[in-house]
Scaffold this active site. Structure first.
Site, PDB file in Angstrom:
ATOM      1  N   GLU A   1      39.507  46.715  45.436  1.00 53.12           N
ATOM      2  CA  GLU A   1      40.384  47.565  44.621  1.00 53.12           C
ATOM      3  C   GLU A   1      39.473  48.428  43.761  1.00 53.12           C
ATOM      4  OE1 GLU A   1      43.433  44.993  42.911  1.00 53.12           O
ATOM      5  OE2 GLU A   1      43.939  44.200  44.905  1.00 53.12           O
TER       6      GLU A   1
ATOM      7  N   ARG B   1      44.438  33.883  41.429  1.00 46.66           N
ATOM      8  CA  ARG B   1      45.366  32.749  41.468  1.00 46.66           C
ATOM      9  C   ARG B   1      44.621  31.474  41.087  1.00 46.66           C
ATOM     10  NH1 ARG B   1      47.463  36.860  42.251  1.00 46.66           N
ATOM     11  NH2 ARG B   1      49.177  37.450  43.649  1.00 46.66           N
TER      12      ARG B   1
ATOM     13  N   HIS C   1      43.562  46.626  38.542  1.00 50.00           N
ATOM     14  CA  HIS C   1      43.938  46.412  39.939  1.00 50.00           C
ATOM     15  C   HIS C   1      44.485  47.680  40.569  1.00 50.00           C
ATOM     16  CE1 HIS C   1      43.687  41.973  40.154  1.00 50.00           C
ATOM     17  NE2 HIS C   1      43.882  42.060  38.841  1.00 50.00           N
TER      18      HIS C   1
ATOM     19  N   THR D   1      46.395  34.020  36.323  1.00 45.12           N
ATOM     20  CA  THR D   1      45.543  35.196  36.534  1.00 45.12           C
ATOM     21  C   THR D   1      44.194  35.057  35.842  1.00 45.12           C
ATOM     22  OG1 THR D   1      46.487  36.152  34.549  1.00 45.12           O
ATOM     23  CG2 THR D   1      47.524  36.758  36.640  1.00 45.12           C
ATOM     24  N   THR D   2      43.260  35.900  36.264  1.00 40.93           N
ATOM     25  CA  THR D   2      41.925  35.961  35.671  1.00 40.93           C
ATOM     26  C   THR D   2      42.044  36.283  34.176  1.00 40.93           C
ATOM     27  OG1 THR D   2      41.242  36.899  37.778  1.00 40.93           O
ATOM     28  CG2 THR D   2      39.641  37.000  36.011  1.00 40.93           C
ATOM     29  N   ARG D   3      42.942  37.219  33.849  1.00 40.75           N
ATOM     30  CA  ARG D   3      43.057  37.684  32.468  1.00 40.75           C
ATOM     31  C   ARG D   3      43.708  36.638  31.567  1.00 40.75           C
ATOM     32  NH1 ARG D   3      46.382  40.516  35.936  1.00 40.75           N
ATOM     33  NH2 ARG D   3      48.646  40.323  35.617  1.00 40.75           N
TER      34      ARG D   3
ATOM     35  N   GLU E   1      47.925  47.966  36.975  1.00 41.63           N
ATOM     36  CA  GLU E   1      48.078  48.072  38.436  1.00 41.63           C
ATOM     37  C   GLU E   1      48.419  49.515  38.760  1.00 41.63           C
ATOM     38  OE1 GLU E   1      47.791  46.189  41.923  1.00 41.63           O
ATOM     39  OE2 GLU E   1      48.595  44.749  40.478  1.00 41.63           O
TER      40      GLU E   1
END
Lengths: 315, 335
Positions: A26, A73, A118, A168-170, A180
C-alpha cells in the site's frame, strides 16, 4: 481527566507516530513515511514529537501485503503476551516489537496518537477509520479534518462491531486513527491519492498542535458509517468464488444499497440481488486483500455521533 | 489489393493466469472449462484448448513464483537445459511449449489468445510481436468493429520470432488480450465481460473464416458446399488497421543513491494511455511539487502508464508511434 460542565479536559497529545507499510504493497503511506524519515520538516509541529515509522519492513521490501500473517490483525492480547520463542510468525514478532516501542497497549506509557496509513482498491475516497464511538479526542480530530478538507469529502468509518472489529497495529496507542485512501491498486503510487493522504495528515497535525497549545474545540457532531455486516462472495463447495461484484454496485462505496438492488453477477451472466430488509451503505467494495478474508464488501448504517467540547487539561 | 488465401486455423488455445494475479483471464478460463463440462466439445464452434498457464502463481495470487513466465518464451530460454536450479517458470514455459508448440514448427497450435490485465487505463489492447501477420490483424480489425464499449487498440512489438519472449509467440498467429484498468488480485465484472466478449468474438472470427473447409461425409452435402464455396465462402475485406508500434520505455525519476522514486506519474498523464504526448506536456509530479515535462521533439503515444508490475522493471510507461497497417482481403485456402 477532569470536566467542567460541557467541556472535557484531556491530556495533551505529545507523542505521535505515523505508520506506513503496515501492508507492504500500500504505497502512499510507505512513500510518505520514507520521505519524512529523510526530511521531517513537513511533519514538525510545536509541542509535538512526530515519529514516521515503517511497520512491516520485510513486507515493504517484497512489495507484498504480509510475509506470514496480516500485521493489522496481529495485535491480539494472546499474540502480545505470548512468550518470545523461535518459530513465531514474522508479524507476531513484529507486533510484540511495535508494542514495546509504541505501547504497551492499554498502558499510560503508550503513544498518544498513531496514524496508520492504508490504501484500498475500493472506491472509498478519503476515509478515516475509528475504533471507538466514545473517544472524544478522536471525534473532535476527525471533525476538524473533515471541515478542513471540505469540499473534498472525508468519510468516517466506525468499526466497533464485537465480532468484526480487529486488533490493528495502531491500537497500541491511546488514540488510534486509520487513514484509508482509494482507489489505488496494490503496488501502484497514484499522485492524487498520495497528495490526499498527505493533506489529511497535514490537517491532523495542525489539530494536534492547536489542541496542545490550549485551544478549546466546541461541541460537535460527526456523521459516521457504523460497520454492520461482512458480505462474502457466492462460492462453490471448493470455496472458489462463483460471482463478481455487480457492475451496478462496483465503485459505489458509501451509496445506499436497497433490497432488490443488484449485488453480484455470476460468471455466466446471472444477477444476484441484495435481499436485506433495510437500506445499507456498503464499503470496502471489491478490496483485493479481502477475497481471502471472505469479504466482497461490508455493510454499514449511518449514525451521528456527538462529542463534548474538549481542551487540554491544565497541569 | 488482391485476395489472399490463407490456411484454416484448426486449433486454438485460450490461456489465462500467465500472471497469477491478473484475475479476469483466470476466471474466463475457469468459466470456459465449466462450459466444456456442461456442453461437451460442442461448447464452441471450433476446437478450443483452455490452459491455466501458471497454476502455482495463480494459487498464491502473485504475478510469478520465481521469474516472470511471460519473458521465458524466447528460443534460447525454451531450449536451455533444465537443471535443479532452473526456476519454476522456465520449466513451466518448456512444458507449455511442448503442449502448444514447439514454437516455430509446423506442429505448433494455430492461435494462442493469452489473457492479461493491467493497472493502466488501456481499455482493450491487442498485443502482437510482429506487424505482418494478416490473420492476427484481421482478428484485431474484427474486434475493433464489433466492440464499442471500450476503445480497442492494436500494439505491435516488431521483434523476430526467436527473440519474442511471451507465451503467445509459441503459436503460429498468437496475440495477447490485455484489458485494464484493474488492480492485481481483483476481478471487476465490467473488465471480465470485455475480455470474455473479445475471446468469444475471436472464436467467432475463426469459425467464420474456416467455414469454407467443412468436409462432411455425405455426398449430397459435399455437392451443396462445393457450390457454396464456389459462389461465397467467408471473405474478410481488407483495409487499414491503426496500430501503435513500441518505440521505448521511460522510467520514474529516482534518487541516484537509493534508487527510490522521487516522483509519481503526473495527474495530467495518469489514465491517459494512448493520448498524444507533445514537448512540454507534464510527465511526473515530484514529491517536492515540481513538474517533470516531456522534453523530446517527436510527439509519441504513452501506454502502460503506471502498471504495477513495471516498477521493478524500471518502467513508468512505454512510448509508441501510431502507424497504419494494411491488410489484404483474405479467404480460407480450400484443400
Amino acid at each position: 481527566m477532569s470536566s467542567r460542565i460541557g467541556i472535557s479536559c484531556l491530556q495533551e497529545a505529545k507523542r505521535v507516530a505515523i505508520f506506513g507499510g503496515t501492508h507492504g504493497n500500500e504505497m502512499s503511506g510507505i512513500t510518505l513515511v520514507n520521505m519524512w524519515t529523510q526530511n521531517s520538516a513537513e511533519i514538525e509541529r510545536n509541542g509535538l514529537v512526530v515519529k514516521p515509522f515503517i511497520s512491516n519492513p520485510r513486507a515493504v521490501e517484497k512489495c507484498t501485503r504480509y510475509i506470514d500473517t496480516d500485521l493489522n490483525r496481529a495485535f491480539t492480547p494472546e499474540n502480545l503476551s505470548t512468550p518470545e520463542v523461535e518459530g513465531l510468525p514474522y508479524e507476531v514478532q513484529r507486533a510484540k516489537e511495535i508494542n514495546r516501542m509504541f505501547g504497551p497497549k492499554g498502558s499510560s506509557n503508550a503513544y498518544d496518537v498513531i496514524f496508520d496509513l492504508h490504501n484500498t482498491t475500493s472506491n472509498m475516497g478519503s476515509t478515516l477509520i475509528l475504533e471507538s464511538s466514545t473517544d472524544l479526542f478522536n471525534l473532535q480530530m476527525v471533525h476538524y479534518i473533515k471541515k478542513a478538507m471540505a469540499p473534498h469529502t472525508c468519510s468516517v468509518l466506525l468499526n466497533e462491531h464485537p465480532q468484526l472489529k480487529y486488533s490493528t497495529t495502531r491500537s497500541v496507542a491511546k488514540h488510534p486513527i486509520g487513514l484509508e485512501v482509494g482507489p489505488q491498486p496494490q503496488g501502484v503510487l497514484r499522485s492524487n491519492v498520495f497528495e490526499s493522504m498527505r493533506t489529511i495528515l497535514k490537517h491532523a497535525l495542525d489539530f494536534l498542535e492547536l489542541f496542545n497549545s490550549g485551544v478549546e474545540f466546541p461541541p460537535c457532531t460527526v456523521d459516521v458509517f457504523r460497520v454492520q455486516e461482512r458480505m462474502d462472495y457466492p462460492r462453490d463447495t471448493n470455496g472458489n468464488i462463483t460471482a463478481m461484484v455487480h457492475p451496478h454496485l462496483q465503485d459505489c462505496d458509501w451509496e445506499p444499497l436497497n433490497r432488490g438492488d443488484p449485488m453480484f453477477l455470476t460468471f455466466d451472466g446471472r444477477t444476484i440481488l441484495y435481499e436485506g430488509a433495510n437500506t445499507v451503505y456498503p464499503t470496502f467494495i471489491n478490496e483485493a486483500a479481502y477475497y481471502e478474508k471472505q469479504q466482497a464488501f461490508m455493510t454499514t448504517c449511518r449514525e451521528i455521533l456527538a462529542a463534548n467540547a474538549i481542551r487540554k487539561a491544565f497541569k | 489489393m488482391a485476395l489472399v488465401f490463407l490456411p484454416a486455423l484448426a486449433r486454438m488455445a485460450v490461456t489465462g493466469g500467465t500472471h497469477g494475479n491478473e484475475m479476469s483471464g483466470v476466471y474466463v478460463v475457469q468459466e470456459m472449462e465449466r462450459q466444456r463440462k456442461e456442453k461437451g466439445e460442442g461448447a464452441w464452434p471450433i476446437p478450443v484448448t483452455t490452459v491455466l498457464s501458471n497454476p502455482r502463481a495463480v494459487k498464491e495470487c502473485r504475478r510469478y513464483v520465481e521469474t516472470d513466465m511471460n519473458r521465458c518464451f524466447n528460443t534460447d530460454t525454451l531450449s536451455s537445459p533444465i537443471t535443479d536450479s532452473s526456476p519454476y517458470e522456465v520449466r513451466r514455459a518448456q512444458e507449455l511449449n511442448k503442449l502448444m508448440g514447439p514454437k516455430g514448427s509446423k506442429d505448433a497450435i494455430d492461435l494462442i489468445c493469452d489473457l492479461h490485465n493491467t493497472t493502466s487505463n488501456m481499455g482493450l489492447t491487442l498485443i502482437h510481436y510482429t506487424s505482418s501477420d494478416w490473420v492476427t490483424l484481421h482478428i484485431c480489425k474484427y474486434l475493433q468493429t464489433k466492440i464499442t464499449k471500450v476503445p480497442v487498440r492494436v500494439l505491435v512489438l516488431d521483434i523476430p520470432i526467436s527473440d519474442a519472449y511471451s507465451l503467445e509467440s509459441v503459436s503460429k498467429h498468437g496475440f495477447s488480450i490485455e484489458v485494464g484498468p484493474q488492480p492485481q488480485g481483483v476481478v471487476r465484472a465490467d473488465i471480465y465481460m470485455i475480455m470474455k466478449e473479445a475471446v468469444d468474438l475471436t472464436i467467432d472470427w475463426i469459425h467464420k473464416f474456416n467455414s469454407g473447409t467443412v468436409r462432411p461425409k455425405q455426398m449430397w452435402l459435399k455437392c451443396v458446399l462445393f457450390l457454396n464455396m464456389l459462389f461465397s465462402g467467408t471473405v474478410f475485406e481488407g483495409g487499414d488497421v491503426e496500430a501503435f508500434e513500441f518505440i521505448k520505455s521511460v522510467d520514474y525519476p529516482r534518487d541516484p543513491e537509493t534508487r527510490t522514486l522521487t516522483a509519481a506519474i503526473h495527474p495530467q498523464l495518469q489514465d491517459r494511455d494512448f493520448c498524444l504526448l507533445k514537448q512540454g506536456d507534464p510527465l511526473f509530479l515530484s514529491f517536492s511539487g515540481e513538474t517533470v515535462k516531456y522534453k523530446e521533439k517527436e510527439p509519441l503515444h504513452p501506454f502502460f502508464i503506471n502498471e504495477a508490475a513495471y516498477y521493478e522493471k524500471g518502467i513508468a510507461f512505454h512510448l509508441g508511434k501510431k502507424m497504419m497497417l494494411t491488410v489484404p482481403k483474405v479467404q480460407v485456402q480450400k484443400d
